[in-house]
Structures are given as structure tokens and as C-alpha cells.
Design a protein around this motif. Structure first.
Motif, PDB file in Angstrom:
ATOM      1  N   GLN A  75     -44.749  39.164  33.401  1.00 13.68           N
ATOM      2  CA  GLN A  75     -45.057  37.926  32.439  1.00 13.68           C
ATOM      3  C   GLN A  75     -46.088  38.432  31.403  1.00 13.68           C
ATOM      4  OE1 GLN A  75     -43.811  34.955  32.096  1.00 13.68           O
ATOM      5  NE2 GLN A  75     -45.116  34.415  30.205  1.00 13.68           N
ATOM      6  N   GLN A  76     -46.903  39.293  31.703  1.00 12.19           N
ATOM      7  CA  GLN A  76     -47.901  39.788  30.791  1.00 12.19           C
ATOM      8  C   GLN A  76     -47.146  40.785  29.597  1.00 12.19           C
ATOM      9  OE1 GLN A  76     -51.525  38.948  30.681  1.00 12.19           O
ATOM     10  NE2 GLN A  76     -50.978  39.719  28.549  1.00 12.19           N
ATOM     11  N   HIS A  77     -46.240  41.363  30.217  1.00 12.18           N
ATOM     12  CA  HIS A  77     -45.302  42.218  29.376  1.00 12.18           C
ATOM     13  C   HIS A  77     -44.728  41.554  28.433  1.00 12.18           C
ATOM     14  CE1 HIS A  77     -42.223  44.733  28.234  1.00 12.18           C
ATOM     15  NE2 HIS A  77     -41.212  43.898  28.608  1.00 12.18           N
ATOM     16  N   GLN A  78     -44.245  40.349  28.876  1.00  9.52           N
ATOM     17  CA  GLN A  78     -43.530  39.357  27.825  1.00  9.52           C
ATOM     18  C   GLN A  78     -44.366  38.890  26.854  1.00  9.52           C
ATOM     19  OE1 GLN A  78     -40.122  38.713  27.384  1.00  9.52           O
ATOM     20  NE2 GLN A  78     -39.831  40.205  29.338  1.00  9.52           N
ATOM     21  N   GLU A  79     -45.698  38.660  27.145  1.00 11.38           N
ATOM     22  CA  GLU A  79     -46.714  37.991  26.324  1.00 11.38           C
ATOM     23  C   GLU A  79     -47.035  38.915  25.297  1.00 11.38           C
ATOM     24  OE1 GLU A  79     -49.751  36.131  28.609  1.00 11.38           O
ATOM     25  OE2 GLU A  79     -48.576  34.554  29.579  1.00 11.38           O
ATOM     26  N   ASP A  80     -47.231  40.295  25.814  1.00 14.28           N
ATOM     27  CA  ASP A  80     -47.810  41.195  24.880  1.00 14.28           C
ATOM     28  C   ASP A  80     -46.745  41.773  23.689  1.00 14.28           C
ATOM     29  OD1 ASP A  80     -50.113  40.793  25.858  1.00 14.28           O
ATOM     30  OD2 ASP A  80     -50.112  42.917  26.836  1.00 14.28           O
ATOM     31  N   THR A  81     -45.239  41.314  24.069  1.00 18.23           N
ATOM     32  CA  THR A  81     -44.324  41.878  22.888  1.00 18.23           C
ATOM     33  C   THR A  81     -44.567  41.219  21.689  1.00 18.23           C
ATOM     34  OG1 THR A  81     -43.002  40.000  23.781  1.00 18.23           O
ATOM     35  CG2 THR A  81     -42.773  42.157  24.766  1.00 18.23           C
ATOM     36  N   ARG A  82     -45.530  40.154  21.706  1.00 17.35           N
ATOM     37  CA  ARG A  82     -45.763  39.627  20.432  1.00 17.35           C
ATOM     38  C   ARG A  82     -46.657  40.356  19.680  1.00 17.35           C
ATOM     39  NH1 ARG A  82     -46.025  35.200  24.105  1.00 17.35           N
ATOM     40  NH2 ARG A  82     -44.296  33.949  23.721  1.00 17.35           N
ATOM     41  N   LEU A  83     -47.375  41.424  20.055  1.00 16.69           N
ATOM     42  CA  LEU A  83     -48.399  42.122  19.425  1.00 16.69           C
ATOM     43  C   LEU A  83     -47.423  43.682  18.649  1.00 16.69           C
ATOM     44  CD1 LEU A  83     -50.936  42.704  22.379  1.00 16.69           C
ATOM     45  CD2 LEU A  83     -51.121  41.174  20.372  1.00 16.69           C
ATOM     46  N   PRO A  84     -48.207  43.813  17.760  1.00 16.09           N
ATOM     47  CA  PRO A  84     -47.507  44.929  16.778  1.00 16.09           C
ATOM     48  C   PRO A  84     -47.249  46.233  17.925  1.00 16.09           C
ATOM     49  CG  PRO A  84     -49.591  44.250  15.769  1.00 16.09           C
ATOM     50  CD  PRO A  84     -49.542  43.626  17.153  1.00 16.09           C
ATOM     51  N   TYR A  85     -46.289  46.783  17.456  1.00 22.37           N
ATOM     52  CA  TYR A  85     -45.761  47.951  18.487  1.00 22.37           C
ATOM     53  C   TYR A  85     -47.024  49.178  18.757  1.00 22.37           C
ATOM     54  CZ  TYR A  85     -43.142  52.385  19.728  1.00 22.37           C
ATOM     55  OH  TYR A  85     -42.753  53.466  20.343  1.00 22.37           O
ATOM     56  N   GLU A  86     -47.726  49.305  17.714  1.00 26.70           N
ATOM     57  CA  GLU A  86     -48.556  50.236  17.756  1.00 26.70           C
ATOM     58  C   GLU A  86     -49.850  49.799  18.777  1.00 26.70           C
ATOM     59  OE1 GLU A  86     -47.555  48.755  14.955  1.00 26.70           O
ATOM     60  OE2 GLU A  86     -46.363  50.676  14.368  1.00 26.70           O
ATOM     61  N   GLU A  87     -50.119  48.581  18.998  1.00 31.22           N
ATOM     62  CA  GLU A  87     -51.079  48.227  19.872  1.00 31.22           C
ATOM     63  C   GLU A  87     -50.533  48.163  21.502  1.00 31.22           C
ATOM     64  OE1 GLU A  87     -52.946  44.413  18.674  1.00 31.22           O
ATOM     65  OE2 GLU A  87     -52.956  45.240  16.495  1.00 31.22           O
ATOM     66  N   ARG A  88     -49.346  48.453  21.788  1.00 35.38           N
ATOM     67  CA  ARG A  88     -48.784  48.489  23.250  1.00 35.38           C
ATOM     68  C   ARG A  88     -48.408  49.853  23.417  1.00 35.38           C
ATOM     69  NH1 ARG A  88     -43.723  45.922  23.191  1.00 35.38           N
ATOM     70  NH2 ARG A  88     -43.272  45.889  21.086  1.00 35.38           N
ATOM     71  N   PHE A  89     -48.918  50.229  24.885  1.00 33.15           N
ATOM     72  CA  PHE A  89     -48.617  51.451  25.327  1.00 33.15           C
ATOM     73  C   PHE A  89     -47.998  51.272  26.588  1.00 33.15           C
ATOM     74  CE2 PHE A  89     -52.655  50.836  23.001  1.00 33.15           C
ATOM     75  CZ  PHE A  89     -52.785  51.896  22.216  1.00 33.15           C
ATOM     76  N   SER A  90     -47.162  52.442  26.907  1.00 35.62           N
ATOM     77  CA  SER A  90     -46.574  52.743  28.173  1.00 35.62           C
ATOM     78  C   SER A  90     -47.199  52.699  29.301  1.00 35.62           C
ATOM     79  CB  SER A  90     -45.687  53.858  28.020  1.00 35.62           C
ATOM     80  OG  SER A  90     -44.946  53.984  29.061  1.00 35.62           O
ATOM     81  N   LEU A  91     -46.848  51.728  30.393  1.00 33.82           N
ATOM     82  CA  LEU A  91     -47.886  51.841  31.711  1.00 33.82           C
ATOM     83  C   LEU A  91     -46.811  51.754  32.620  1.00 33.82           C
ATOM     84  CD1 LEU A  91     -50.768  51.712  32.810  1.00 33.82           C
ATOM     85  CD2 LEU A  91     -50.710  49.160  32.765  1.00 33.82           C
ATOM     86  N   SER A  92     -46.941  52.298  33.684  1.00 31.21           N
ATOM     87  CA  SER A  92     -46.104  52.120  34.901  1.00 31.21           C
ATOM     88  C   SER A  92     -47.048  51.632  35.834  1.00 31.21           C
ATOM     89  CB  SER A  92     -45.575  53.410  35.316  1.00 31.21           C
ATOM     90  OG  SER A  92     -44.540  54.177  34.340  1.00 31.21           O
TER      91      SER A  92
END
Length: 255
Positions: free
Chosen positions: A208-225
Motif C-alpha cells: 500500500q505504501q508503494h502505491q501511495e508513493d507512486t504519486r511522488l516524482p520518479y527521482e524521489e523514489r528508490f528501489s527497495l527489496s
């Protein structure tokens, strides 16, 4: 239970879209913010409480129910053949994971050594597989639900177990945004079941947090496993020290 979870998740998304925070909702319904957060986290609503929230937020129950129903129509798991086809082509697999992470065609091209034409070709293939729907102007509509998972012991999980797990764990886990905890405990069957339920809930919250953070700019999101695992297990060197089970007592016949 699954339908109730979808309903609460749908309500959370609707509140998010309207900019209604947990703190604001707490004031409107006369609860503490901590209690509201716990209520949404545990997905534990009475019908009366749900009605209070809908009235306080001005959200129509029909909108929430329809959104939850749309979610239930999406697939939560691919077939074995679908996974096998995806994992059989590295570039196709990279595009599939990128789409799951809500990357656009432009962002996929920016990230990988793939041309726009190659990305679109793989999107067409994923459309045919049933993973997504390719829309005009290369927009994508995922056909998998927010609770989507790879098949347990299926082609893709097997790939990660055989090739990626060792690479994933080849770290000191002492850097920024890294953590590793190994906890050995002895629990009752009831406590184990409760723990597994909490782990599944944490995985859903993570998605769910992944879905919410998709609203952020691409540059502000980082790959996390994020790896969650639990099983009855004891290190092999401990197993070698185990005392063999006592032989069953032999019955003594009286003469």
C-alpha cells in the motif's frame, strides 16, 4: 475477510485522494490519531464506526464499494505458464517489474539499456500474457491487484531463491536504509499463526505504501527489496548436537 480488507484499503485511497489525514479524521470522529492509525492498520471496523467515518469525510459508500469490487476483479497471481514466459526473457522480466513499480515507458528507457521500441514490444507481449493492458500513447493499466504475489515455489520465486537470494543477502546490512534481523524464538502454534498473520499484514502495508508513493516524482523514489520469511528451522550445527528421541517404553507382560 479479503473483501473487508479491500473495502478498508479502498477507503484509505479515497481519503488520500481527498487529502484527509488520519489526524484530521481523528478530530472529526472524536478519536486519538494513534487509535485511528491502529484501526486502519488492523482493518478492524464496526459498521457503526465505518458509517461515522463516511459521514465525517463525506465519502459515499457506493464509491468505496465499487472501487473495492474493481480491485477484487484483478488477478492476485499469474499462472505457472505466464510466470515461466516472463522469467524466460530477462528484458521482458525487467519491463514487467518496472511496470509493477509504476514506471512509465520513458522512465524504463531512462533506467535500462532498452529503446522505446523495445519497451513497447515487451509491453505488447505482457498485454498478450494478461499482465497488463496497453492503452493509447503507451500508457499502461495493470491487471494485477495490490495484493499480487508471485506463485509460491513458482518459476519466478524459484529464480530468486536460486540466484537472487544469495546476492540479496551478500551485504553487511549496515548502510543507510538497510536492516537485517534474525530472531530465534519458541512459540505456541497459536502464536505462530498470529505472527504469520502480522507478517502478511505488514506485506500488504508495504504494498500500500508503494502505491501511495507512486504519486511522488520518479527521482524521489528508490528501489527497495523487502524479504519476509519464517519457518521452523535450526542451524545444522545445532541439529548435530540434538539428543536422539528416547525409545518408546516397551510394555511389560505379566505372567
Amino acid at each position: 475477510m479479503r473483501q473487508a480488507i479491500s473495502l478498508v484499503d479502498s477507503l484509505k485511497r479515497e481519503m488520500k485522494a481527498r487529502g484527509i489525514t488520519y489526524a484530521e479524521l481523528a478530530v472529526r470522529i472524536g478519536m486519538s490519531e494513534a487509535s485511528v492509525k491502529r484501526m486502519f492498520s488492523q482493518k478492524n471496523f464496526t459498521l457503526q464506526r465505518l458509517d461515522e467515518i463516511l459521514q465525517a469525510t463525506g465519502i459515499d459508500f457506493r464509491d468505496v464499494a465499487m472501487a473495492a469490487q474493481d480491485e477484487s476483479r484483478l488477478i492476485s497471481e499469474l499462472s505457472h505458464a505466464q510466470e515461466k514466459e516472463i522469467i524466460g526473457d530477462t528484458r521482458l522480466f525487467a519491463v514487467a517489474v518496472s511496470v509493477l513499480n509504476q514506471l512509465t515507458v520513458e522512465q524504463i528507457v531512462q533506467t535500462y539499456t532498452l529503446s522505446e521500441a523495445e519497451v513497447v514490444k515487451h509491453l505488447v507481449r505482457l498485454d498478450r500474457i494478461g499482465f497488463l493492458e496497453l492503452l493509447p500513447n503507451n500508457r499502461v493499466k495493470l491487471l494485477v491487484s495490490r495484493t499480487f504475489r508471485w506463485i509460491p515455489n513458482g518459476p519466478i520465486q524459484t529464480f530468486f531463491r536460486e540466484q537472487a537470494y544469495s546476492d540479496f543477502l551478500a551485504s553487511q546490512f549496515d548502510g543507510d536504509h538497510e536492516a537485517l534481523r534474525l530472531v530465534n524464538v519458541m512459540l505456541s502454534k497459536r502464536s505462530i499463526a498470529a505472527l504469520l498473520d502480522r507478517m502478511n499484514q505488514l506485506a500488504r502495508d508495504f504494498a500500500q505504501q508503494h502505491q501511495e508513493d507512486t504519486r511522488l516524482p520518479y527521482e524521489e523514489r528508490f528501489s527497495l527489496s523487502f524479504l519476509l520469511a519464517a519457518r521452523p528451522w535450526m542451524p545444522a550445527l545445532f541439529q548435530e548436537l540434538l539428543r536422539p528421541p528416547a525409545p518408546e517404553a516397551r510394555s511389560i507382560r505379566r505372567r
